[in-house]
Design an enzyme around this catalytic site. Sequence first.
Site, PDB file in Angstrom:
ATOM      1  N   ASP A  54       0.857  -1.197   0.000  1.00 35.77           N
ATOM      2  CA  ASP A  54       0.000   0.000   0.000  1.00 35.77           C
ATOM      3  C   ASP A  54       0.887   1.239   0.000  1.00 35.77           C
ATOM      4  OD1 ASP A  54      -1.845   2.000   0.531  1.00 35.77           O
ATOM      5  OD2 ASP A  54      -2.090   1.434   2.647  1.00 35.77           O
ATOM      6  N   ASN A  56      -0.267   4.565  -0.314  1.00 35.26           N
ATOM      7  CA  ASN A  56      -0.843   5.835   0.166  1.00 35.26           C
ATOM      8  C   ASN A  56      -1.518   5.716   1.521  1.00 35.26           C
ATOM      9  OD1 ASN A  56      -3.099   4.414  -0.481  1.00 35.26           O
ATOM     10  ND2 ASN A  56      -4.038   6.028  -1.728  1.00 35.26           N
ATOM     11  N   ASP A  58      -4.070   3.763   2.710  1.00 33.08           N
ATOM     12  CA  ASP A  58      -5.498   3.501   2.911  1.00 33.08           C
ATOM     13  C   ASP A  58      -5.783   2.016   3.168  1.00 33.08           C
ATOM     14  OD1 ASP A  58      -5.062   2.419   0.436  1.00 33.08           O
ATOM     15  OD2 ASP A  58      -6.603   3.583  -0.607  1.00 33.08           O
ATOM     16  N   ASP A  62      -1.552  -0.888  -3.993  1.00 34.11           N
ATOM     17  CA  ASP A  62      -1.702  -0.002  -5.150  1.00 34.11           C
ATOM     18  C   ASP A  62      -0.408   0.043  -5.953  1.00 34.11           C
ATOM     19  OD1 ASP A  62      -0.022   1.697  -3.612  1.00 34.11           O
ATOM     20  OD2 ASP A  62      -1.789   2.525  -2.600  1.00 34.11           O
ATOM     21  N   ASP A 240      -7.248 -14.916 -19.082  1.00 35.49           N
ATOM     22  CA  ASP A 240      -8.038 -15.527 -18.015  1.00 35.49           C
ATOM     23  C   ASP A 240      -9.045 -16.527 -18.577  1.00 35.49           C
ATOM     24  OD1 ASP A 240      -8.904 -15.303 -15.083  1.00 35.49           O
ATOM     25  OD2 ASP A 240     -10.797 -15.018 -16.135  1.00 35.49           O
ATOM     26  N   GLU A 292      -4.505 -19.216 -19.103  1.00 35.45           N
ATOM     27  CA  GLU A 292      -5.026 -19.950 -17.948  1.00 35.45           C
ATOM     28  C   GLU A 292      -5.951 -21.025 -18.511  1.00 35.45           C
ATOM     29  OE1 GLU A 292      -7.557 -19.688 -13.804  1.00 35.45           O
ATOM     30  OE2 GLU A 292      -8.227 -18.650 -15.599  1.00 35.45           O
TER      31      GLU A 292
HETATM   32  C1  GLC Z   1      -9.704 -17.151 -13.211  1.00 36.41           C
HETATM   33  C2  GLC Z   1      -9.064 -16.291 -12.156  1.00 36.41           C
HETATM   34  C3  GLC Z   1      -9.976 -16.249 -10.977  1.00 36.41           C
HETATM   35  C4  GLC Z   1     -11.307 -15.666 -11.395  1.00 36.41           C
HETATM   36  C5  GLC Z   1     -11.902 -16.436 -12.576  1.00 36.41           C
HETATM   37  C6  GLC Z   1     -13.044 -15.691 -13.215  1.00 36.41           C
HETATM   38  O1  GLC Z   1      -9.808 -18.469 -12.808  1.00 36.41           O
HETATM   39  O2  GLC Z   1      -7.786 -16.746 -11.850  1.00 36.41           O
HETATM   40  O3  GLC Z   1      -9.432 -15.514  -9.922  1.00 36.41           O
HETATM   41  O4  GLC Z   1     -12.201 -15.709 -10.322  1.00 36.41           O
HETATM   42  O5  GLC Z   1     -10.954 -16.639 -13.582  1.00 36.41           O
HETATM   43  O6  GLC Z   1     -12.578 -14.595 -13.936  1.00 36.41           O
HETATM   44 CA    CA Z   2      -3.476   2.243  -1.154  1.00 36.49          CA
END
Ligand code: GLC
Ligand code: CA
Length: 571
Positions: A54, A56, A58, A62, A240, A292
């Site tokens: 982090d 900043n 909060d 980031d 993804d 993935e």
């Molecule tokens: C992939 C990501 C996971 C996410 C899913 C839906 O498996 O690694 O974190 O919830 O896709 O986007």
């Molecule tokens: Ca932050």
Amino acid sequence: MTLSPTRDSEVTPGGPAAARIGLEARAASSTPVTDREWWRTAAIFQVYVRSFADGNGDGIGDLAGVRSRLGYLASLGIDAIWFTPWYRSPLADGGYDVEDYRAIHPDFGTVAEAEALISEAAALGIRTIVDVVPNHVSDQHAWFREALASEPGSDARARFWFRDGKGPNGDLPPGNWPSSFSGSTWTRTMNPDGTPGQWYLHLFTPEQPDLNWDHPDVRREHEDVLRFWFDRGVAGVRIDSAALVAKDPELPEIDGEYAAGQHPNLDRDDLHEIYRGWRTIAEDYSGVLVGEIWLADLKRFALYLRPDEIHMAFNFDFMSRPWGADGFRAAITETLAAHEPVGAPATWVLSNHDVTRPVTRFGRADSAFAFDAKRFGTPSDLVVGARRARAAAMLVAALPGALYVYQGDELGLPEVEDIPLDRLEDPMHFRSGGVDPGRDGCRVPIPWTNDAANAGFSPDGTDAAPWLPQPADWARYSVTAQQDDPTSTLTLYRRMLELRRGDDLQHGAFAWQDDTSDVIAFRRGALLHLTNCGTTNVPLPDDADVVLASGPLTDHTLPADTSVWLAVHSV
Ligand code: GLC
Ligand code: CA
């Protein structure tokens, strides 16, 4: 670091043994940033932005926090950072619900800061990989809001999967596809006049409507998004849920067996053409695509890795195996055999932001990873788990291909299993009816120092609570607690990644030395790797010198749950 075993004085990392066999590493700063093939043997570090650092104060990680820790990442000896989604998002699924791909989440920073981060990292020899989510967008994305405001049958709705409900009043879902997050995959909409409307498909949460990849806008938009980030200097894109993106347009029920490539929503043949298009764009920028892809069939998996498709994909087969020589050996053999014909590098993954931390997983009686097996209260012996996680880290670092390291694994963090229920955020937990603990336990903010509030997650002098609570003893895993300790997991990772940059582990030929016992044994050039998955000490060979070990060695033997790298005399 009381959980980490100590190495005995017999083990002198590096030194003459390492130098003699070409293990001695190049300096981290000499990363060949011009080498187009860098990704084939890279060590890639996964940053979950919200939980890394982090900047900043909060309590939310980031980009400023990442920028302030680039020195740390360079000192680890990594080649690239993969950032989980950092875009504007309601965070219904940790950012995998993207509202705007061309904006950074305001909690994380701005596009200008992302550009600065990308170039500052590059100056340290570290490349940047961003995460793109083609299967769905956020329900707050402009397209979905436009679709909701448009008529059934409109072009705006055709970018998604809208259908009328079944039953006399259309109040039954149009289908029954299972969700990756349990629960229904269909949600009913409300018409602008308040009456119940059509339904839309979402393989994940209702906040993540699935896109229709048969619509030309969907394809064009994603290709533009790739260019947008390549134009900002990124070196690669993680894709993804890459095998879920194409759908049978009839959305038929899923019942029974399908011919390869014909399943209604998984691994459909049409995907290959989509990713060939992405590859063409990536090639324009010398960029790399990382998929993935969760597929049990390694032959089908490898089809995505043909030379004109995705460069590499996560190896979840290995990651899902329980601790044990036979299973690990089988995964390694099958993985290398599946990749060889397509000329793609294997990848080695012990964990990520979706799975149980290795320290906790390997300390369990059943140490295999499976999403549907996660339950509260599963016991784990963290001493055994930590030992095995260290040994497994050396095992995967010694294998040919690319290595992925999830933030915090280099600190030996365990899964946090006692987050108060009212602080959990993961939809996987809620959609399971509270049965699945979800994935928050591996997403707890990183401990950086041992004295400051929040274990130094936020800057000195700020005491904001981190967005997920850290355990009371979290500081003992911190970077400052470990960095000067020769026995710490952080020191092991640094040395391991440094040695991995040497010739043997970059290019040395892989050869099994033994394929039956409890000891996993293979050569990489002049390096001999051993992992003892059995229960008794095993003598080390006489004609070899210890270069690095994951735990103490006694009387020139390799104890249980320990890995060692040896420099072999007779090459
Ligand atoms: C992939 C990501 C996971 C996410 C899913 C839906 O498996 O690694 O974190 O919830 O896709 O986007
Ligand atoms: Ca932050």
